[in-house]
Design a protein around this motif. Structure first.
Motif, PDB file in Angstrom:
ATOM      1  N   ASP A   1       0.774  -1.219  -0.033  1.00 36.94           N
ATOM      2  CA  ASP A   1       0.046  -0.148  -0.003  1.00 36.94           C
ATOM      3  C   ASP A   1       0.819   1.082   0.096  1.00 36.94           C
ATOM      4  OD1 ASP A   1       0.762   0.465   2.749  1.00 36.94           O
ATOM      5  OD2 ASP A   1      -0.662  -0.601   3.428  1.00 36.94           O
TER       6      ASP A   1
ATOM      7  N   GLN B   1       1.403   4.475   2.544  1.00 39.51           N
ATOM      8  CA  GLN B   1       1.108   4.676   3.837  1.00 39.51           C
ATOM      9  C   GLN B   1       1.910   5.738   4.491  1.00 39.51           C
ATOM     10  OE1 GLN B   1      -0.044   2.164   7.821  1.00 39.51           O
ATOM     11  NE2 GLN B   1      -0.001   1.196   5.928  1.00 39.51           N
TER      12      GLN B   1
ATOM     13  N   CYS C   1      -6.610  -1.544   3.830  1.00 44.32           N
ATOM     14  CA  CYS C   1      -5.757  -0.678   4.547  1.00 44.32           C
ATOM     15  C   CYS C   1      -5.668  -0.677   6.200  1.00 44.32           C
ATOM     16  CB  CYS C   1      -6.261   0.606   4.320  1.00 44.32           C
ATOM     17  SG  CYS C   1      -5.022   1.379   2.744  1.00 44.32           S
TER      18      CYS C   1
ATOM     19  N   CYS D   1      -3.580   6.122   4.248  1.00 43.04           N
ATOM     20  CA  CYS D   1      -3.401   4.882   3.687  1.00 43.04           C
ATOM     21  C   CYS D   1      -4.091   4.722   2.395  1.00 43.04           C
ATOM     22  CB  CYS D   1      -3.719   3.907   4.702  1.00 43.04           C
ATOM     23  SG  CYS D   1      -3.336   1.921   4.246  1.00 43.04           S
TER      24      CYS D   1
ATOM     25  N   LEU E   1      -5.055   2.143  -1.125  1.00 45.85           N
ATOM     26  CA  LEU E   1      -4.709   0.790  -1.915  1.00 45.85           C
ATOM     27  C   LEU E   1      -4.430   0.930  -3.308  1.00 45.85           C
ATOM     28  CD1 LEU E   1      -7.450  -1.282  -0.089  1.00 45.85           C
ATOM     29  CD2 LEU E   1      -4.736  -1.325   0.554  1.00 45.85           C
TER      30      LEU E   1
END
Length: 335
Positions: free
Chosen positions: A262, A264, A286, A294, A296
């Protein structure tokens, strides 16, 4: 796939000014970076899938940004080849997952490479040896450092770690899957090297890169199963014990990692922990924890540093700017 953003702290600045909002994403990034000056570099991790799972799309957006911003280098934060690394310097994965994917002229500058756990499924030495066969692939050893000077005279020193041998669960099967067995005894050597290097550094910015996150929204249990609500706040206990004290003691402003698939951002103390593990396939959830952000979306980060700030922009595979973080300098606690 929908975007999952989490933003809480006022210190994190999202690109929302009226003037920037009227621009295209690339124009907005160019305007922001031009105003900041300094030196630009890109960061990407967990990418090598033969162009699939948006890897080629991310590469295309990286090329567009690099064509305009001329980054000094690209940082690869590990898991360079899925699922099982490479077997040799002539493995077809070099062409299928690297050379023919990141083939744009603007991406031919230096790639400063980190090792990940999937790279340890294969021949790690082959990735080190490939440095002698490539003008842009730079992986001189399991861990190393390098320094850069920005146009305004600002200096930055980067410490690239090999974190897989520090993760205890990789030894549970005798280190047969993630083949780190011969590196275990070298962990204290690596940590002593990092401590000495950070202590001796006179750079304006100290930046540490490792494949595994120190802090993340994902709890340790989340690496094996979905984290429970009671264990939302997470990270790697080994790295929290081994690396984080050195980061805090020596005034490291940024720790850049992958492993979690991801994009983040987490803040602990004065240090910003930026995950750019979305170079191709992303996670399905997430793990928020105490993250400020965060997403995706497959993507990468663009970093620009000058004397006053280090700005990190998260960019997805469509060229959209998902988030911007402005990081102030940190001073060492050692007197």
């Amino acid at each position: 796939m929908t975007i999952r953003h989490i933003s809480r702290r006022g210190a994190i600045q999202f690109l929302g000014a009226a003037g920037l909002a009227a621009m295209t994403p690339l124009e907005a990034l160019l305007a922001q970076t031009s105003a900041q000056g300094g030196m630009t570099f890109l960061g990407i991790g967990d990418w090598g899938r033969g162009g699939r799972n948006h890897q080629s799309d991310v590469a295309h957006q990286m090329a567009r940004v690099a064509d305009r911003l001329n980054p000094r280098f690209i940082l690869s934060v590990g898991d360079n080849f899925y699922e099982n690394g490479v077997t040799s310097i002539t493995d077809p994965a070099w062409q299928h997952s690297f050379e023919r994917v990141y083939d744009a002229p603007s991406l031919q500058g230096p790639w400063r490479v980190t090792l990940g756990n999937h790279d340890y499924h294969g021949n790690v030495q082959a990735q080190i040896d490939y440095s002698a066969h490539s003008k842009r692939w730079h992986l001189p050893s399991h861990w190393y450092d390098f320094s850069e000077r920005a146009p305004d005279g600002t200096t930055a020193q980067f410490f690239v770690l090999d974190t897989s041998p520090m993760i205890e669960r990789y030894y549970e099967d005798g280190a047969r899957a993630v083949k780190v067995g011969d590196q275990r005894a070298k962990v204290p050597v690596q940590l002593a090297w990092l401590d000495r290097g950070l202590a001796a550094s006179t750079a304006d910015w100290k930046i540490v890169i490792g494949h595994h996150p120190v802090y993340t929204g994902k709890a340790e249990g989340g690496y094996r199963a979905k984290a429970s609500a009671e264990h939302r706040h997470g990270g790697n206990p080994e790295l929290i014990d081994m690396i984080d004290p050195l980061i805090r003691k020596h005034g490291v402003a940024l720790y850049l990692n992958g492993h979690d698939h991801d994009l983040q951002h987490v803040i602990h103390g004065d240090t910003h922990y930026v995950c750019t593990g979305a170079g191709s396939l992303t996670d399905t959830h997430c793990y928020i924890g105490d993250s400020d952000f965060c997403s995706l979306q497959s993507g990468f980060v663009t970093c620009n540093l000058n004397r006053h700030r280090l700005s990190v922009t998260y960019v997805d595979y469509r060229g959209r700017h998902l988030h911007v973080v402005d990081i102030p300098p940190v001073h060492s606690s050692v007197v």
